[in-house]
Design a protein around this motif. Structure first.
Motif, PDB file in Angstrom:
ATOM      1  N   ARG A  45       0.687  -1.373   0.175  1.00 31.70           N
ATOM      2  CA  ARG A  45       0.007   0.191  -0.060  1.00 31.70           C
ATOM      3  C   ARG A  45       0.877   1.245  -0.006  1.00 31.70           C
ATOM      4  O   ARG A  45       0.550   2.245  -0.618  1.00 31.70           O
ATOM      5  CB  ARG A  45      -0.873  -0.065   1.283  1.00 31.70           C
ATOM      6  N   ILE A  46       1.982   1.230   0.781  1.00 29.08           N
ATOM      7  CA  ILE A  46       3.011   2.442   0.753  1.00 29.08           C
ATOM      8  C   ILE A  46       3.455   2.557  -0.853  1.00 29.08           C
ATOM      9  O   ILE A  46       3.179   3.656  -1.340  1.00 29.08           O
ATOM     10  CB  ILE A  46       3.982   1.975   1.789  1.00 29.08           C
ATOM     11  N   ALA A  47       3.898   1.563  -1.477  1.00 28.62           N
ATOM     12  CA  ALA A  47       4.396   1.485  -2.931  1.00 28.62           C
ATOM     13  C   ALA A  47       3.257   2.307  -3.733  1.00 28.62           C
ATOM     14  O   ALA A  47       3.672   2.887  -4.651  1.00 28.62           O
ATOM     15  CB  ALA A  47       5.144   0.260  -3.072  1.00 28.62           C
ATOM     16  N   GLU A  48       2.264   1.728  -3.545  1.00 35.06           N
ATOM     17  CA  GLU A  48       1.099   1.828  -4.655  1.00 35.06           C
ATOM     18  C   GLU A  48       0.732   3.281  -4.469  1.00 35.06           C
ATOM     19  O   GLU A  48       0.496   3.959  -5.333  1.00 35.06           O
ATOM     20  CB  GLU A  48      -0.114   0.972  -4.364  1.00 35.06           C
ATOM     21  N   ALA A  49       0.645   3.682  -3.013  1.00 31.19           N
ATOM     22  CA  ALA A  49       0.093   5.115  -3.141  1.00 31.19           C
ATOM     23  C   ALA A  49       1.453   6.151  -3.572  1.00 31.19           C
ATOM     24  O   ALA A  49       1.100   7.108  -3.929  1.00 31.19           O
ATOM     25  CB  ALA A  49       0.176   5.434  -1.494  1.00 31.19           C
ATOM     26  N   ALA A  50       2.435   5.838  -3.502  1.00 37.17           N
ATOM     27  CA  ALA A  50       3.692   6.461  -4.031  1.00 37.17           C
ATOM     28  C   ALA A  50       3.812   6.112  -5.680  1.00 37.17           C
ATOM     29  O   ALA A  50       4.800   6.743  -6.375  1.00 37.17           O
ATOM     30  CB  ALA A  50       5.084   6.022  -3.133  1.00 37.17           C
ATOM     31  N   LYS A  51       2.773   5.481  -6.268  1.00 34.29           N
ATOM     32  CA  LYS A  51       2.900   4.976  -7.608  1.00 34.29           C
ATOM     33  C   LYS A  51       4.027   4.362  -8.038  1.00 34.29           C
ATOM     34  O   LYS A  51       4.422   4.648  -9.269  1.00 34.29           O
ATOM     35  CB  LYS A  51       2.581   6.479  -8.442  1.00 34.29           C
ATOM     36  N   PHE A  52       4.540   3.492  -7.263  1.00 35.66           N
ATOM     37  CA  PHE A  52       5.659   2.755  -8.111  1.00 35.66           C
ATOM     38  C   PHE A  52       5.048   1.821  -9.046  1.00 35.66           C
ATOM     39  O   PHE A  52       3.848   1.626  -9.193  1.00 35.66           O
ATOM     40  CB  PHE A  52       6.133   1.758  -6.925  1.00 35.66           C
ATOM     41  N   ASP A  53       5.851   1.595 -10.078  1.00 37.90           N
ATOM     42  CA  ASP A  53       5.429   0.777 -11.213  1.00 37.90           C
ATOM     43  C   ASP A  53       5.401  -0.524 -10.655  1.00 37.90           C
ATOM     44  O   ASP A  53       4.300  -1.421 -11.125  1.00 37.90           O
ATOM     45  CB  ASP A  53       6.678   0.642 -12.075  1.00 37.90           C
ATOM     46  N   ALA A  54       6.334  -1.382 -10.112  1.00 37.11           N
ATOM     47  CA  ALA A  54       5.958  -2.768  -9.446  1.00 37.11           C
ATOM     48  C   ALA A  54       6.497  -2.966  -8.002  1.00 37.11           C
ATOM     49  O   ALA A  54       7.615  -2.215  -7.632  1.00 37.11           O
ATOM     50  CB  ALA A  54       6.570  -3.556 -10.586  1.00 37.11           C
ATOM     51  N   LEU A  55       6.141  -3.849  -7.424  1.00 38.50           N
ATOM     52  CA  LEU A  55       6.760  -4.572  -6.294  1.00 38.50           C
ATOM     53  C   LEU A  55       7.851  -5.676  -6.964  1.00 38.50           C
ATOM     54  O   LEU A  55       7.162  -6.312  -8.117  1.00 38.50           O
ATOM     55  CB  LEU A  55       5.756  -5.176  -5.346  1.00 38.50           C
ATOM     56  N   PHE A  56       8.913  -5.930  -6.488  1.00 37.01           N
ATOM     57  CA  PHE A  56       9.698  -6.793  -6.723  1.00 37.01           C
ATOM     58  C   PHE A  56       9.948  -7.895  -5.737  1.00 37.01           C
ATOM     59  O   PHE A  56      10.492  -7.319  -4.614  1.00 37.01           O
ATOM     60  CB  PHE A  56      10.883  -6.222  -7.507  1.00 37.01           C
ATOM     61  N   VAL A  57       9.931  -9.140  -6.030  1.00 37.46           N
ATOM     62  CA  VAL A  57      10.240  -9.880  -4.786  1.00 37.46           C
ATOM     63  C   VAL A  57      11.545 -11.168  -5.545  1.00 37.46           C
ATOM     64  O   VAL A  57      11.030 -11.835  -6.502  1.00 37.46           O
ATOM     65  CB  VAL A  57       9.039 -10.995  -4.448  1.00 37.46           C
ATOM     66  N   ALA A  58      12.663 -11.179  -4.699  1.00 40.00           N
ATOM     67  CA  ALA A  58      13.551 -12.177  -5.331  1.00 40.00           C
ATOM     68  C   ALA A  58      13.395 -13.531  -4.758  1.00 40.00           C
ATOM     69  O   ALA A  58      12.306 -13.670  -3.999  1.00 40.00           O
ATOM     70  CB  ALA A  58      14.988 -11.679  -4.816  1.00 40.00           C
ATOM     71  N   ASP A  59      14.125 -14.508  -5.023  1.00 36.36           N
ATOM     72  CA  ASP A  59      13.797 -15.900  -4.715  1.00 36.36           C
ATOM     73  C   ASP A  59      14.826 -16.796  -4.540  1.00 36.36           C
ATOM     74  O   ASP A  59      15.958 -16.846  -5.276  1.00 36.36           O
ATOM     75  CB  ASP A  59      12.544 -16.526  -5.510  1.00 36.36           C
ATOM     76  N   SER A  60      14.824 -17.819  -3.883  1.00 40.38           N
ATOM     77  CA  SER A  60      15.950 -18.795  -3.904  1.00 40.38           C
ATOM     78  C   SER A  60      14.884 -19.986  -3.400  1.00 40.38           C
ATOM     79  O   SER A  60      14.129 -20.055  -2.475  1.00 40.38           O
ATOM     80  CB  SER A  60      17.013 -18.561  -2.999  1.00 40.38           C
ATOM     81  N   VAL A  61      15.399 -21.273  -3.926  1.00 38.98           N
ATOM     82  CA  VAL A  61      14.548 -22.633  -3.744  1.00 38.98           C
ATOM     83  C   VAL A  61      15.363 -23.480  -2.672  1.00 38.98           C
ATOM     84  O   VAL A  61      15.365 -24.629  -2.886  1.00 38.98           O
ATOM     85  CB  VAL A  61      13.896 -23.322  -4.903  1.00 38.98           C
ATOM     86  N   ALA A  62      15.808 -22.586  -1.735  1.00 31.23           N
ATOM     87  CA  ALA A  62      16.745 -23.610  -0.661  1.00 31.23           C
ATOM     88  C   ALA A  62      16.793 -22.460   0.653  1.00 31.23           C
ATOM     89  O   ALA A  62      16.788 -21.361   0.367  1.00 31.23           O
ATOM     90  CB  ALA A  62      18.142 -23.568  -1.215  1.00 31.23           C
ATOM     91  N   ALA A  63      17.010 -22.988   1.522  1.00 30.05           N
ATOM     92  CA  ALA A  63      17.203 -22.142   2.730  1.00 30.05           C
ATOM     93  C   ALA A  63      18.521 -21.865   3.243  1.00 30.05           C
ATOM     94  O   ALA A  63      19.347 -22.740   2.833  1.00 30.05           O
ATOM     95  CB  ALA A  63      16.422 -23.138   3.929  1.00 30.05           C
ATOM     96  N   ALA A  64      18.838 -20.720   3.617  1.00 30.49           N
ATOM     97  CA  ALA A  64      19.874 -20.255   4.179  1.00 30.49           C
ATOM     98  C   ALA A  64      20.086 -21.066   5.572  1.00 30.49           C
ATOM     99  O   ALA A  64      19.158 -20.900   6.396  1.00 30.49           O
ATOM    100  CB  ALA A  64      19.975 -18.779   4.354  1.00 30.49           C
TER     101      ALA A  64
END
Ligand SMILES: Cc1cc2nc3c(=O)[nH]c(=O)nc-3n(C[C@H](O)[C@H](O)[C@H](O)COP(=O)(O)O)c2cc1C
Ligand SMILES: Cc1cc2nc3c(=O)[nH]c(=O)nc-3n(C[C@H](O)[C@H](O)[C@H](O)COP(=O)(O)O)c2cc1C
Lengths: 445, 445
Positions: A45-64
């Motif tokens: 909601r913070i990002a959308e109110a500030a009109k960001f283009d997108a949310l970005f989420v990185a990933d890994s399929v293993a646990a640290a």
């Protein structure tokens, strides 16, 4: 349509407690943020109110995991596609970019889940196509070692072909749904992929209609020669870590210059370097804020992070107050980073612990610690001087750092006419100024 | 805790336009429901207001296609995990059961996505573990033919072991997140699975903390001997198609009787037959409603559905007004259904087209067409006479049919004390009266 002046693109790179490795220890940060949906809803909601283009989420399929990992907030978090699907229901306009690896996935599942997300969100999905930097992933998928760099990219290229082919299974108007005649879809507008390649055999069709964006936006982040070639051919957004204006300009010119060979105009791909931002009302306040995080970094944690950034090295055997040891080149494609950090350590005569502390926040991304004006000046310079089409914004802690950026930096960019004050379109492609791809099987009119 | 009288469980089996094969052609039904999130949001809210235990979504990783498929609303719909993740954000209490096959998936991905959904929903996730009835799926995953029935179940058994093992990677209190000491998790409470079996090699750990329910609820729907054995050992809910009270009682007694051998009490598994329901204010109104859908069934569509139900047979070459032809037994585990439908066709002397029309709504599930009182009487009889712990409710059309059931049948069940009037717990396990499983690695206190 009136021509609007070129404006920068902004991605909000979300990461649980924040990008600073010690953020979770800060009193203002909810340490359990990684699995708290309310937290992510607030960020969105913070990002959308500030009109960001997108949310970005990185990933890994293993646990640290391991002794040092047990001192970092990196081992428990939502899976990106489920998270962004949930966020699609509580947002309206902001794009949703999830990371999924081509190395340990099946293209049919990936094509289907992103198409489904694109429908759920009415055209806001993006796929960050990565080849996996964490070798540990291999062990969760029946292998004893990571797929080699060359092989990962060969697989990625074919994976991309299959996924985009599946996304085109149905022409845009294939589903007639004519109640009177009983025709639900027009069989002439269905295209069976029948892909048979080196790595994949996939018949199709996808069981999802062509999605609102035609295809979700393709994002990439590789930076080797192979990675850049794949990006030039297939990516629509490139996320990259660049440590100076000059380097970023060179990267920008190089990558954009490659597009013509694939018959693509230069603006069909947006380059968005990561930028680590700490905002203060004064420069000294910003520095103090930053130091508060730095002081929470345990030396061995910073060094572990450094080892990972340099290519899955265990540096725990080296003295903390000694120099960065010479390291062999590895297969995980971190050569340019190794070179960069070795130079930095040499120039400033940094110990291992000092170098670890240095990268504890931005992890190799360009760092800006200052006032809104100072930060806007830098972003403007990069944007106007051929280094960036926009930025993927990393903040030390969440939600505080994002709130700071949204409240202080975005308005400054807007005042300068460098950033939108309202969303114009409704899809991620429209936000980014990317065309909706035509279906490869459609007949031209 | 005071002992409440035994009450039935209800699942809302959601399927785009509804379960009746011709529902999409009905004037009250939105034909594009399969990819309309607003539609699903409405369904979820109706079901939650009626205090259903769970939403249930079936799945297949292949598209229905071909001339007849082009006349059915079966080829475009959301992928279940993304859909239910989105619905988790707009609901509060209702359970969310998604189907995922063990035949064409990797256990790490499945474990992770369901654990993530369980966190997103604060403990409302369920996994319908299926072995794939659609042979066409194989062709989307590098194969030329479906994995055999025996092999699918051997794989399913091991898949379940791996997934539950990954869900137990972290003990419930592994994440200490102690800001002062800097310890984020307690390494002694992390358990690396290191699974090495016939079908899978998966190291672990999962990168998601143990989920609110300990483990998402395991649902199953196979009914062969192999399927029943797997269910007796591992399932917590069984969804099944039973066509008469006597058959349902036999099934119930058989399956419940198998649990003791695995050291499980009989109530650790809930049996929920599917029931196809058409509600009217009078019996004749209900029949008219039903006929309105039946009249929209094209004979060749009904016959195609029949062929699929009998085990992926193409019956299009047989005369519509002839009898059901003798069919070979196939490997897809539909023997009991074949027997049933052959008997039915013989008893009532039905033509192929008539038999197709007969199964066009409930697809082999028990059908109830009548007043709220009549329907409640039947459900009560099954529930009280050892045939069911609850029901998975199928309605001809959506949202209308669900609205009818929620408005007319649920209150009648509540009046009789057979159904809850308020949610007592907050997780799916609590709704269903299932214990939270202890972590296999935890030390008993
Ligand atoms: C800025 C950036 C972000 C990345 N994000 C991810 C990620 O989220 N998950 C992942 O598995 N790999 C990620 N990667 C790794 C790349 O996909 C790729 O595997 C790696 O960079 C090696 O390829 P290269 O030699 O072409 O750079 C990222 C790389 C960069 C440079
Ligand atoms: C009521 C019911 C629902 C089922 N739902 C699905 C489903 O959604 N997706 C799927 O691939 N298979 C589904 N199946 C198929 C089973 O998982 C299984 O593959 C099939 O029934 C053959 O196993 P069996 O011989 O033990 O019955 C369902 C089966 C039944 C009886």
């Amino acid at each position: 349509m009136t021509q609007t002046p070129r404006q920068m693109k902004l991605g909000a790179f979300l990461m649980a407690t924040g990008h600073h490795v010690a953020a979770w220890r800060h009193p203002e940060v909810p340490a359990n943020a990684g699995l708290d949906f309310g937290h992510y809803k607030q960020l969105a909601r913070i990002a959308e109110a500030a009109k960001f283009d997108a949310l970005f989420v990185a990933d890994s399929v293993a646990a640290a995991e391991g002794d040092i990992a047990s001192r970092m907030a990196r081992s428990d978090h939502f899976e990106p596609l489920t998270l962004l699907s949930a966020l699609s229901a509580v947002t309206e306009r902001i794009g949703l970019i999830a990371t999924a690896t081509t190395s340990y996935n099946e293209p049919y599942h990936v094509a289907r889940k992103f198409a489904s997300l694109d429908h759920l969100s009415s055209g806001r999905a993006g796929w960050n196509l990565v080849t996996s930097d964490a070798a540990a992933e291999a062990l969760n998928f029946g292998r004893t070692e990571h797929i080699s760099h060359a092989e990962r990219y060969a697989r990625a290229r074919e994976f991309h072909q299959v996924v985009t082919g599946l996304w085109d299974s149905w022409e845009d108007d294939a589903f007639t749904r004519d109640k009177a005649s009983g025709q639900y879809y027009d069989p002439a507008k269905l295209h069976v992929l029948n892909h048979q390649g080196e790595h994949f055999k996939v018949r199709g069709p996808l069981n999802v209609a062509r999605s609102p964006q035609g295809r979700p936006v393709i994002v990439q982040a590789g930076s080797s020669q192979t990675g850049l070639e794949l990006a030039a051919q297939t990516a629509e957004v490139v996320f990259t870590a660049q440590t100076s204006l000059a380097r970023a300009q060179a990267f920008y010119a190089d990558l954009k210059g490659r597009l013509a060979r694939f018959g693509r105009p230069a603006d069909a791909l947006k380059i968005m370097p990561g930028v680590f931002v700490v905002v203060g009302r004064s420069e000294s306040e910003a520095r103090e804020k930053h130091e508060a995080f730095q002081d929470l970094v345990e030396p061995q944690v910073g060094v572990a992070l450094l080892g990972r950034m340099l290519g899955n090295f265990d540096l725990s055997g080296y003295p903390l107050d000694g120099p960065l040891p010479e390291l062999p080149l590895t297969d995980s494609g971190q050569q340019s980073r190794q070179k960069l950090l070795t130079e930095l350590a040499g120039q400033e005569n940094l110990t291992l612990a000092q170098l670890g502390r240095r990268i504890a926040g931005g992890r190799g991304h360009y760092s800006l610690v200052g006032t809104p004006t100072q930060i806007a000046d830098e972003l403007q310079a990069w944007f106007e001087q051929g280094a960036a089409d926009g930025f993927n914004v990393l903040v030390p802690h969440l939600p505080g750092g994002l709130e700071d950026f949204a409240t202080h930096v975005v308005p400054e960019l807007q005042r300068r006419g460098l950033y939108r004050t309202e969303y114009q379109g409704s899809t991620l492609r429209e936000h980014l100024g990317l065309e909706r791809p035509t279906n490869r099987f459609s007949q031209p009119l």
